[in-house]
Design a protein around this motif. Structure first.
Motif, PDB file in Angstrom:
ATOM      1  N   GLU A  94      -4.306  -4.484  -6.038  1.00  0.00           N
ATOM      2  CA  GLU A  94      -4.966  -3.347  -5.997  1.00  0.00           C
ATOM      3  C   GLU A  94      -5.417  -3.043  -7.744  1.00  0.00           C
ATOM      4  N   VAL A 152      -3.770  -5.709   1.420  1.00  0.00           N
ATOM      5  CA  VAL A 152      -4.333  -4.641   0.793  1.00  0.00           C
ATOM      6  C   VAL A 152      -4.885  -3.433   1.602  1.00  0.00           C
ATOM      7  N   VAL A 153      -5.744  -4.139   2.626  1.00  0.00           N
ATOM      8  CA  VAL A 153      -6.491  -3.206   3.620  1.00  0.00           C
ATOM      9  C   VAL A 153      -5.618  -2.463   4.233  1.00  0.00           C
ATOM     10  N   ARG A 196      -2.405  -1.936   4.112  1.00  0.00           N
ATOM     11  CA  ARG A 196      -0.841  -1.546   3.597  1.00  0.00           C
ATOM     12  C   ARG A 196      -0.509  -0.327   3.903  1.00  0.00           C
ATOM     13  N   THR A 205      -7.389   7.169  -0.427  1.00  0.00           N
ATOM     14  CA  THR A 205      -7.317   5.653  -0.770  1.00  0.00           C
ATOM     15  C   THR A 205      -8.186   4.970   0.625  1.00  0.00           C
ATOM     16  N   HIS A 206      -8.242   5.748   1.450  1.00  0.00           N
ATOM     17  CA  HIS A 206      -9.054   5.177   2.821  1.00  0.00           C
ATOM     18  C   HIS A 206     -10.208   4.531   2.475  1.00  0.00           C
ATOM     19  N   ARG A 219     -10.693   1.172   0.888  1.00  0.00           N
ATOM     20  CA  ARG A 219      -9.645   0.263   1.743  1.00  0.00           C
ATOM     21  C   ARG A 219     -10.734  -0.079   2.758  1.00  0.00           C
ATOM     22  N   SER A 230     -12.524  -3.667   3.486  1.00  0.00           N
ATOM     23  CA  SER A 230     -12.481  -4.100   5.051  1.00  0.00           C
ATOM     24  C   SER A 230     -13.774  -4.717   5.476  1.00  0.00           C
TER      25      SER A 230
END
Length: 201
Positions: free
Chosen positions: A25, A66-67, A69, A107-108, A111, A115
């Motif tokens: 990250e 990461v995506v 998490r 954080t969405h 992420r 994606s």
């Protein structure tokens, strides 16, 4: 047996995996996907490069980690919000509200962008399946209402959630967006008659 840094092998592995995801990250934040190499991740995490593949098979797998998490905690928050309500209507509103609250944690947006743009097709499909499993919670609630067109109702409610999450990602205030979404949910689920629709005969 190799030295472990926690009370059990399982905890040791979980801690190391978390360090690797933290490192990924940080690298993504600093330099984007191009900065995410095995050597860079290992160095940032303080783990030998030849050890990191015990935790994932490839950099693409690490990107997927990461995506996804935050997904377990997100799902748990939504399910707890639903369980706290006693009627299907209130549970549907809780589903909407809880999803928006999770999206507002900050954080969405990145992420989701990661994606869409950086995952392999197979990884993207696995992430999509996680979202499908979350929507099943809404589907269960809507089926309990026993009204016509449950699949369409779920699709419309999810579209409201998705649109409002995008607004939050763009900087809109959670309270404003959540109030709008909950009002839309209640309006959609309110009992209706044919006279409520202009032109209906």
């Amino acid at each position: 047996m190799p030295k472990i840094e926690a009370g059990s092998v399982r905890e040791h592995r979980a801690q190391r995996l978390a360090r690797l995801i933290d490192a990924a990250e940080a690298l993504l934040d600093e330099g984007g996907v191009e900065a995410l190499t095995a050597g860079a991740v290992a160095a940032r995490a303080g783990i030998a490069r030849n050890s990191i593949y015990r935790y994932f098979d490839s950099i693409d797998d690490l990107l997927e980690l990461v995506v996804s998490r935050e997904f377990p905690a997100w799902t748990q928050a939504v399910e707890q919000a639903i369980a706290a309500e006693t009627t299907p209507e209130a549970q549907a509103a809780a589903y909407v509200r809880a999803n928006l609250e999770q999206a507002a944690r900050g954080t969405h947006g990145w992420r989701a962008a990661l994606s869409r743009g950086s995952l392999s097709p197979s990884a993207r499909e696995r992430v999509r399946s996680l979202h499908t499993s979350l929507r099943e919670a809404l589907a269960r609630v809507v089926r309990e209402l026993g009204r016509p067109q449950p699949e369409l109702t779920v699709a419309v409610l999810q579209a409201v959630v998705d649109a409002c999450i995008r607004r939050i990602d763009q900087g809109d205030e959670l309270t404003t967006v959540s109030d709008f979404a909950e009002d839309a949910t209640h309006r959609l689920l309110a009992p209706t008659t044919g006279q409520d629709f202009p032109g209906h005969t």
